[in-house]
Design an enzyme around this catalytic site. Structure first.
Site, PDB file in Angstrom:
ATOM      1  N   ARG A  84      -0.473  -9.165  13.688  1.00  0.00           N
ATOM      2  CA  ARG A  84      -0.759  -7.991  12.762  1.00  0.00           C
ATOM      3  C   ARG A  84      -1.897  -8.793  11.551  1.00  0.00           C
ATOM      4  O   ARG A  84      -2.768  -8.102  11.284  1.00  0.00           O
ATOM      5  CB  ARG A  84       0.248  -7.315  12.193  1.00  0.00           C
ATOM      6  N   ARG A  97      11.550  -6.636   4.914  1.00  0.00           N
ATOM      7  CA  ARG A  97      11.268  -5.129   5.350  1.00  0.00           C
ATOM      8  C   ARG A  97      11.672  -4.887   6.523  1.00  0.00           C
ATOM      9  O   ARG A  97      12.463  -3.648   6.699  1.00  0.00           O
ATOM     10  CB  ARG A  97       9.952  -4.667   5.169  1.00  0.00           C
ATOM     11  N   LYS A 145       0.716  -1.063  -0.063  1.00  0.00           N
ATOM     12  CA  LYS A 145       0.186  -0.053   0.099  1.00  0.00           C
ATOM     13  C   LYS A 145       0.801   1.304  -0.052  1.00  0.00           C
ATOM     14  O   LYS A 145       0.569   2.315  -0.655  1.00  0.00           O
ATOM     15  CB  LYS A 145      -1.022  -0.028   1.315  1.00  0.00           C
ATOM     16  N   ARG A 147      -9.283   0.811   9.011  1.00  0.00           N
ATOM     17  CA  ARG A 147      -9.155  -0.593   9.518  1.00  0.00           C
ATOM     18  C   ARG A 147     -10.206  -1.313  10.176  1.00  0.00           C
ATOM     19  O   ARG A 147     -10.084  -2.754  10.456  1.00  0.00           O
ATOM     20  CB  ARG A 147      -8.184  -0.682  10.284  1.00  0.00           C
TER      21      ARG A 147
HETATM   22  P1  AMP Z   1       0.854   0.510   9.464  1.00  0.00           P
HETATM   23  O1  AMP Z   1       2.042   1.263   9.222  1.00  0.00           O
HETATM   24  O2  AMP Z   1      -0.560   0.922   8.495  1.00  0.00           O
HETATM   25  O3  AMP Z   1       1.199  -0.999   8.992  1.00  0.00           O
HETATM   26  O4  AMP Z   1       0.460   0.463  10.901  1.00  0.00           O
HETATM   27  C1  AMP Z   1       1.269   0.096  12.115  1.00  0.00           C
HETATM   28  C2  AMP Z   1       0.465  -0.045  13.259  1.00  0.00           C
HETATM   29  O5  AMP Z   1      -0.317   1.235  13.696  1.00  0.00           O
HETATM   30  C3  AMP Z   1      -0.763  -1.109  13.266  1.00  0.00           C
HETATM   31  O6  AMP Z   1      -0.294  -2.482  13.516  1.00  0.00           O
HETATM   32  C4  AMP Z   1      -1.429  -0.418  14.217  1.00  0.00           C
HETATM   33  O7  AMP Z   1      -1.177  -0.887  15.622  1.00  0.00           O
HETATM   34  C5  AMP Z   1      -1.432   1.141  14.210  1.00  0.00           C
HETATM   35  N1  AMP Z   1      -2.563   1.385  13.159  1.00  0.00           N
HETATM   36  C6  AMP Z   1      -2.158   2.135  11.900  1.00  0.00           C
HETATM   37  N2  AMP Z   1      -3.361   2.492  11.400  1.00  0.00           N
HETATM   38  C7  AMP Z   1      -4.398   2.034  12.167  1.00  0.00           C
HETATM   39  C8  AMP Z   1      -5.783   2.344  12.260  1.00  0.00           C
HETATM   40  N3  AMP Z   1      -6.582   2.718  11.355  1.00  0.00           N
HETATM   41  N4  AMP Z   1      -6.602   1.739  13.186  1.00  0.00           N
HETATM   42  C9  AMP Z   1      -5.966   0.954  14.126  1.00  0.00           C
HETATM   43  N5  AMP Z   1      -4.513   0.875  14.094  1.00  0.00           N
HETATM   44  C10 AMP Z   1      -3.716   1.540  13.332  1.00  0.00           C
END
Ligand code: AMP
Length: 190
Positions: free
Chosen positions: A146, A128, A14, A89
């Site tokens: 995750r 990564r 993404k 999410r």
């Molecule tokens: P990402 O960079 O999108 O993979 O997000 C890393 C972490 O941030 C996730 O594993 C969640 O703990 C938190 N996070 C990011 N976006 C959200 C969201 N929209 N809702 C809840 N937690 C989020």
């Protein structure tokens, strides 16, 4: 306005595709993961609370991310559109986003999902983790958590957009430029 939700599990690509899309369509990139990491880097109390959850691979509370998105929408009133990356999410977040856009007389144009299987995701995330500096990418247990959170809480968000006839899906495996071309062909038909 062109408002896109880029959808897919962690490691689907993404972030990579968002960068290319913002150049092509002059959109503002809103990644809740990036916004949370910036709060952590600034040492804010929101960031410190979020870090505890992020390090475990679980989602932060809906109110926290909805508040951050609301602020960013207000701060970019003249934008041509947005790419939402890693948000919504949960179904509650998707409902809140519809409401926020509605108050601005706007709406989501489409959700586009990048389809990648679990084995490939785990492989990409571990790779990564070697150079991203993200603690949540370096630990196989956190990665699996995750992906579980995604399957339990986030995957149902696709249905939310399917019922609005806004859901599209493309293969997220292959060359970056090929995936980008598939994305553009969906967007250009909207
Ligand atoms: P990402 O960079 O999108 O993979 O997000 C890393 C972490 O941030 C996730 O594993 C969640 O703990 C938190 N996070 C990011 N976006 C959200 C969201 N929209 N809702 C809840 N937690 C989020």
């Amino acid at each position: 306005m062109l408002n896109l939700v880029l959808f897919g599990p962690p490691g689907a690509g993404k972030g990579t595709q968002s960068q290319k899309l913002i150049d092509q369509y002059q959109l503002i990139h809103l990644s809740t993961g990036d916004l949370l990491r910036s709060e952590i880097a600034q040492g804010t109390s929101l960031g410190m609370e979020a870090k505890k959850l992020m390090d475990q691979g679980v989602l932060v509370p809906d109110e926290v991310v909805i508040g951050m998105i609301s602020n960013k929408l207000d701060a970019n009133k003249d934008a041509k559109g947005f790419i939402f990356d890693g948000f919504p999410r949960t179904v509650a977040q998707a409902e809140a986003l519809d409401h926020l856009l509605d108050t601005k007389k706007s709406a989501i144009s489409a959700m586009i999902a990048l389809e990648v299987n679990d084995d490939e995701l785990e492989r990409r995330l571990l790779l990564r983790g070697k150079d991203s500096g993200r603690p949540d990418d370096a630990n196989p247990e956190v990665i699996r958590k995750r992906i579980m959170e995604y399957n339990n809480k986030t995957a149902p968000v696709a249905n939310f957009y399917k019922t609005q006839n806004k859901f599209y899906s493309i293969a997220g495996i292959g060359a970056i430029d090929e995936i980008f071309a598939s994305l553009c062909s969906v967007i250009n038909q909207l």
